[in-house]
Design a protein around this motif. Structure first.
Motif, PDB file in Angstrom:
ATOM      1  N   GLU A 213      29.292  28.147  16.853  1.00  9.31           N
ATOM      2  CA  GLU A 213      29.915  26.907  16.376  1.00  9.31           C
ATOM      3  C   GLU A 213      31.361  26.787  16.880  1.00  9.31           C
ATOM      4  O   GLU A 213      31.804  25.708  17.262  1.00  9.31           O
ATOM      5  CB  GLU A 213      29.886  26.836  14.847  1.00  9.31           C
ATOM      6  CG  GLU A 213      28.495  26.639  14.284  1.00  9.31           C
ATOM      7  CD  GLU A 213      28.442  26.824  12.776  1.00  9.31           C
ATOM      8  OE1 GLU A 213      27.758  26.017  12.120  1.00  9.31           O
ATOM      9  OE2 GLU A 213      29.080  27.769  12.251  1.00  9.31           O
ATOM     10  N   TYR A 214      32.048  27.910  16.874  1.00  7.85           N
ATOM     11  CA  TYR A 214      33.423  27.933  17.377  1.00  7.85           C
ATOM     12  C   TYR A 214      33.445  27.574  18.859  1.00  7.85           C
ATOM     13  O   TYR A 214      34.232  26.730  19.301  1.00  7.85           O
ATOM     14  CB  TYR A 214      34.027  29.326  17.153  1.00  7.85           C
ATOM     15  CG  TYR A 214      35.406  29.523  17.744  1.00  7.85           C
ATOM     16  CD1 TYR A 214      36.520  28.913  17.169  1.00  7.85           C
ATOM     17  CD2 TYR A 214      35.599  30.337  18.851  1.00  7.85           C
ATOM     18  CE1 TYR A 214      37.795  29.101  17.697  1.00  7.85           C
ATOM     19  CE2 TYR A 214      36.862  30.536  19.384  1.00  7.85           C
ATOM     20  CZ  TYR A 214      37.951  29.920  18.802  1.00  7.85           C
ATOM     21  OH  TYR A 214      39.216  30.110  19.332  1.00  7.85           O
ATOM     22  N   ASP A 215      32.574  28.193  19.643  1.00 10.70           N
ATOM     23  CA  ASP A 215      32.504  27.902  21.076  1.00 10.70           C
ATOM     24  C   ASP A 215      32.115  26.449  21.328  1.00 10.70           C
ATOM     25  O   ASP A 215      32.667  25.797  22.208  1.00 10.70           O
ATOM     26  CB  ASP A 215      31.517  28.835  21.780  1.00 10.70           C
ATOM     27  CG  ASP A 215      32.066  30.245  21.935  1.00 10.70           C
ATOM     28  OD1 ASP A 215      33.299  30.428  21.788  1.00 10.70           O
ATOM     29  OD2 ASP A 215      31.268  31.162  22.211  1.00 10.70           O
ATOM     30  N   GLN A 216      31.169  25.947  20.545  1.00 12.42           N
ATOM     31  CA  GLN A 216      30.768  24.553  20.718  1.00 12.42           C
ATOM     32  C   GLN A 216      31.961  23.635  20.450  1.00 12.42           C
ATOM     33  O   GLN A 216      32.184  22.675  21.183  1.00 12.42           O
ATOM     34  CB  GLN A 216      29.603  24.208  19.784  1.00 12.42           C
ATOM     35  CG  GLN A 216      29.078  22.808  20.011  1.00 12.42           C
ATOM     36  CD  GLN A 216      27.885  22.476  19.125  1.00 12.42           C
ATOM     37  OE1 GLN A 216      27.703  23.051  18.060  1.00 12.42           O
ATOM     38  NE2 GLN A 216      27.081  21.538  19.574  1.00 12.42           N
ATOM     39  N   TRP A 217      32.738  23.933  19.410  1.00 12.10           N
ATOM     40  CA  TRP A 217      33.937  23.128  19.112  1.00 12.10           C
ATOM     41  C   TRP A 217      34.896  23.160  20.302  1.00 12.10           C
ATOM     42  O   TRP A 217      35.385  22.125  20.738  1.00 12.10           O
ATOM     43  CB  TRP A 217      34.640  23.651  17.847  1.00 12.10           C
ATOM     44  CG  TRP A 217      35.825  22.833  17.454  1.00 12.10           C
ATOM     45  CD1 TRP A 217      35.830  21.759  16.609  1.00 12.10           C
ATOM     46  CD2 TRP A 217      37.181  23.003  17.889  1.00 12.10           C
ATOM     47  NE1 TRP A 217      37.102  21.247  16.492  1.00 12.10           N
ATOM     48  CE2 TRP A 217      37.961  21.992  17.268  1.00 12.10           C
ATOM     49  CE3 TRP A 217      37.828  23.899  18.725  1.00 12.10           C
ATOM     50  CZ2 TRP A 217      39.320  21.863  17.472  1.00 12.10           C
ATOM     51  CZ3 TRP A 217      39.193  23.766  18.929  1.00 12.10           C
ATOM     52  CH2 TRP A 217      39.926  22.757  18.309  1.00 12.10           C
ATOM     53  N   ARG A 218      35.145  24.346  20.850  1.00 10.94           N
ATOM     54  CA  ARG A 218      36.089  24.478  21.971  1.00 10.94           C
ATOM     55  C   ARG A 218      35.593  23.776  23.226  1.00 10.94           C
ATOM     56  O   ARG A 218      36.342  23.074  23.882  1.00 10.94           O
ATOM     57  CB  ARG A 218      36.343  25.956  22.304  1.00 10.94           C
ATOM     58  CG  ARG A 218      37.104  26.694  21.243  1.00 10.94           C
ATOM     59  CD  ARG A 218      37.470  28.109  21.659  1.00 10.94           C
ATOM     60  NE  ARG A 218      36.346  28.853  22.186  1.00 10.94           N
ATOM     61  CZ  ARG A 218      36.417  29.699  23.213  1.00 10.94           C
ATOM     62  NH1 ARG A 218      37.560  29.910  23.831  1.00 10.94           N
ATOM     63  NH2 ARG A 218      35.353  30.348  23.629  1.00 10.94           N
TER      64      ARG A 218
END
Length: 186
Positions: A136-141
């Motif tokens: 989820e963090y990577d998708q946000w970035r």
């Protein structure tokens, strides 16, 4: 960062006009300022030998002019230097640790950068606290700013929309130049 913006930045830093820079690089007459305008607008991209000449005139590394390759340490450093020039990023030290921080005197640039970096920090904290997954963090970035709910400005258009708009603006610009040229001829 685009090479045209870097050329303009260093030319202005040296207090030179486009014509002066063009003449120092060996372009004659009217072609000197036209050629520099083309490089700065990126209608043309200078060859490596010319970039080396410009770097010599500006008394900088060619890495400072070219679009940095952030996959190398030198490229990463020049990216950080460019961020300092454009966005007021500063390097300092807190409790013996090297840190990067924003220059508060940079006005609206500071405010925009603060909001964006603060949104990133919030996501990093959520990851650290286990509130979101690494995916989820990577998708946000990687989809930023599309998934950023902390900002209050308009979202960035898709690449297809952006490309379409750029083509239309270029058509309009060409038509305006043709019209201006016709007026001069009369």
């Amino acid at each position: 960062m685009a090479i045209g913006k870097r050329i303009k930045f260093f030319r202005n830093r040296k207090g030179m006009t486009q014509k002066q820079l063009g003449e120092r690089l060996g372009f004659l007459g009217k072609t000197s300022d036209v050629r520099m305008a083309q490089y700065e607008s990126e209608a043309r991209i200078p060859k490596h030998d010319l970039v080396k000449e410009m770097a010599h005139l500006f008394d900088v590394s060619t890495h400072a002019l070219t679009v940095p390759d952030i996959d190398t340490n030198i490229g990463l450093m020049h990216t950080l230097f460019a961020l300092e020039d454009i966005y007021g990023l500063k390097i300092g030290e807190i409790d013996g640790e090297i840190c990067l921080h924003l220059d508060k005197s940079a006005g609206m640039t500071y405010i925009s950068m603060f909001q964006m970096l603060n949104a990133w920090k919030e996501q990093a904290i959520k990851l650290e606290q286990g509130k979101i997954t690494k995916e989820e963090y990577d998708q946000w970035r990687y989809k930023y700013p599309e998934l950023d709910t902390s900002q209050h400005w308009a979202k960035v258009p898709s690449q297809a929309v952006s490309d379409m708009l750029m083509k239309e603006f270029q058509k309009i610009e060409k038509e305006e130049k043709k019209t201006a040229k016709k007026k001069k001829q009369k």
